[in-house]
Enzyme design. Structure first.
Site, PDB file in Angstrom:
ATOM      1  N   LYS A 184       0.844  -1.201   0.000  1.00 36.15           N
ATOM      2  CA  LYS A 184       0.000   0.000   0.000  1.00 36.15           C
ATOM      3  C   LYS A 184       0.877   1.248   0.000  1.00 36.15           C
ATOM      4  CE  LYS A 184      -3.828   2.057   2.702  1.00 36.15           C
ATOM      5  NZ  LYS A 184      -4.654   1.893   3.932  1.00 36.15           N
ATOM      6  N   SER A 235      -9.661   1.767   3.289  1.00 38.10           N
ATOM      7  CA  SER A 235      -8.845   2.542   2.372  1.00 38.10           C
ATOM      8  C   SER A 235      -7.834   1.700   1.595  1.00 38.10           C
ATOM      9  CB  SER A 235      -8.078   3.612   3.140  1.00 38.10           C
ATOM     10  OG  SER A 235      -7.184   3.013   4.064  1.00 38.10           O
ATOM     11  N   SER A 285      -9.743  -0.494   7.480  1.00 37.82           N
ATOM     12  CA  SER A 285      -9.195  -0.410   6.119  1.00 37.82           C
ATOM     13  C   SER A 285      -8.509  -1.649   5.578  1.00 37.82           C
ATOM     14  CB  SER A 285      -8.229   0.752   6.023  1.00 37.82           C
ATOM     15  OG  SER A 285      -8.945   1.924   5.846  1.00 37.82           O
TER      16      SER A 285
HETATM   17  N1  GLN Z   1     -12.972   4.069   6.701  1.00 37.20           N
HETATM   18  C1  GLN Z   1     -12.302   4.520   7.889  1.00 37.20           C
HETATM   19  C2  GLN Z   1     -11.914   5.966   7.743  1.00 37.20           C
HETATM   20  O1  GLN Z   1     -12.207   6.524   6.723  1.00 37.20           O
HETATM   21  C3  GLN Z   1     -11.124   3.673   8.204  1.00 37.20           C
HETATM   22  C4  GLN Z   1      -9.921   4.057   7.442  1.00 37.20           C
HETATM   23  C5  GLN Z   1      -8.745   3.225   7.814  1.00 37.20           C
HETATM   24  O2  GLN Z   1      -8.862   2.227   8.510  1.00 37.20           O
HETATM   25  N2  GLN Z   1      -7.597   3.693   7.416  1.00 37.20           N
HETATM   26  O3  GLN Z   1     -11.335   6.534   8.625  1.00 37.20           O
END
Ligand code: GLN
Length: 486
Positions: free
Chosen positions: A86, A161, A185
């Site tokens: 990532k 994400s 994420s």
């Molecule tokens: N969807 C969550 C957010 O937007 C989690 C994101 C993540 O785990 N990096 O914060």
């Protein structure tokens, strides 16, 4: 991997078998890496999982590994295994954009510990993967470099994400990948794309080299096609690192061996709060079937209660935005990446760089986070959030007095359509409803595929375990995986 280019790589080989085959010379790392690079070439334009591909580096590394294998030099357990990372995780000499304009072209001068360990084990890094900007999002639609498409249905999001990390594994553009999970994420995109994604306990994997979003919540973890493969990768990247003071000194168990232990007698908790209103009916039935299969394999299923679950999403969005507003202060046009051109004064440069460099969601969170930390609101929001975080963690501690693991849906719905939620941030935040709790509590978890919807969309079951009980989580996840194939 089903590769036609190379007849020696058989269907269903585990990463462990693949590494062994490269070590013994039965499989050539160079052929393996080439077949993945060819797939990337053919398919990435559609999926958009990769932001950069390091073909030359990967080929050279693979050839070096083959030469070492021929000489009989000792090689690591992941010898020749093609992986991808990532783009919020630093690798020396490769761009790390974090999915943001503001880091366009930025090349970090060092490599994250998790990646260094993968490389030391012989894994070959194919490239960097798309994600929501600074890991803020649940659909990968917040990337400055375009949305990732779900390989199971190209008009759907892959989740976020770590959308690129999940999609790359699902589309067989990498044998395993690393993602990050701050509020879901890793688990949610794994569920949307039909792959396995692991949330290690906070402190299990070093965060050194991770571009921070919310430091008290951020974790690095693996994606893979099977539970055993994910366990294998976690075993390689986990462990104490002097460069991350929050990393744990606990020894790392043999997770692959843990996967294979029988689940008979394992106590499995099912929290009513995770099967209530708002849960898609098909997801509910599919996860219940996974629980039935655990019962059939000898697990003891018990209802548990996590009574404060409904406070988790607001608590997460107070704490995560507060930390983000502090962490993102460093992107000022001076030290990293993008700098706004043609500005007159220093403060104009800061303002213009941040205005043009950050996307809407990131700005929204910086504003929210600055607000909850500001004098006069700190006690009402940030301190209160910390207190509720403690209460949520205690819910889990209490439940884990009675059960070994907890099973829930990973997400309330299967993958939604691209564009479906972009105008409504709150409905997007609700996609995290089942994942943010474990993030706040610091415990470990996994998302494992447990079926598909009537439209053929993957559905994931989430298994949560107490701190540092990844082995037990893998064991239960593997039982769900096996339960489907028999
Ligand atoms: N969807 C969550 C957010 O937007 C989690 C994101 C993540 O785990 N990096 O914060």
């Amino acid at each position: 991997m089903r590769t036609e280019a190379n007849g020696t790589i058989s269907v269903g080989m585990t990463l462990q078998e693949l590494g062994q085959s490269v070590i013994s010379g039965r499989v050539k790392a160079a052929e393996l890496v080439n077949s993945y690079l060819q797939r990337i070439e053919a398919r990435n334009a559609k999926i958009n999982a990769y932001l950069s591909v390091a073909s030359e580096d990967a080929r050279r590394t693979a050839e070096d590994l083959d030469a070492a294998a021929r000489r009989g030099d000792p090689l690591g357990s992941l010898a020749g295994v093609p992986v991808a990372i990532k783009d919020v995780i630093a690798i020396e000499g490769m761009t790390a954009t974090a999915g943001s304009r503001i880091l366009e072209g930025y090349k970090p001068p060092y490599t994250a510990t998790a990646v260094r360990r993968l490389k030391e084990a012989g894994a070959v890094v194919l490239g960097k993967l798309n994600c929501d900007e600074f890991a803020m999002g649940s659909s990968n639609e917040n990337s400055a470099y375009g949305v990732v498409r779900n390989p199971a249905a190209l008009d759907r999001v892959p989740g976020g994400s770590s959308g690129g990390s999940a999609a790359a594994v699902a589309a067989e553009l990498a044998a395993a990948t690393l993602g990050t999970d701050t509020g879901g994420s890793i688990r949610q995109p794994a569920s949307f794309c039909g792959v396995v994604g692991v949330l290690p306990t906070y402190g299990r994997v070093s965060r050194y080299g991770l571009i921070a979003f919310a430091s008290s919540l951020d974790r690095i973890g693996p994606f893979a096609r099977t539970v055993e493969d994910a366990a294998m990768v976690l075993g390689v990247i986990a462990g104490h690192d002097p460069l991350d003071a929050t990393s744990s000194r606990r020894p790392v168990p043999d997770y692959v061996a843990e996967c294979h232990r029988p689940v008979e007698g394992l106590r499995v908790g099912v929290p009513a709060e995770y099967f209530a209103e708002g849960l898609d009916q098909e997801v509910k039935l599919t996860v219940q079937r996974a629980i039935d299969s655990l019962r059939a394999q000898g697990c003891v299923i018990t209802p548990v209660s996590l009574p404060h679950t409904r406070y988790a999403v607001p608590t997460y969005y107070v704490l995560a935005t507060a930390e983000a507003s502090a962490n993102l202060e460093r992107f000022d046009g001076v030290r990293y990446g993008y700098r706004a051109p043609e500005v007159k004064t220093l403060s104009d440069m800061y303002r213009e760089t941040r205005d043009r460099g950050f996307g809407r969601e990131v700005k929204r969170r910086i504003l929210l986070g600055t607000y909850v930390l500001s004098a006069g609101y700190y006690d009402a929001y940030y301190r209160k959030g910390q207190q509720v975080r403690r209460v949520l963690a205690e819910d889990f501690l209490k439940a884990f007095e009675k059960v070994d693991v907890i099973v829930t849906p990973t997400a309330p719905t299967p993958a939604f359509r691209i564009g479906e939620k972009t105008d409504d941030p709150v409905s997007m935040y609700l996609a995290d409803i089942y994942t943010v709790t474990a993030s706040l509590a610091g415990i470990c978890g996994i998302s494992v595929p447990c079926g598909v919807s009537s439209e053929g969309l993957p559905i994931g079951a989430q298994i949560l375990g107490p701190h540092f009980c990844e082995g037990t989580v893998f064991r239960a996840a593997r039982a769900i995986e096996q339960g489907q194939t028999v």
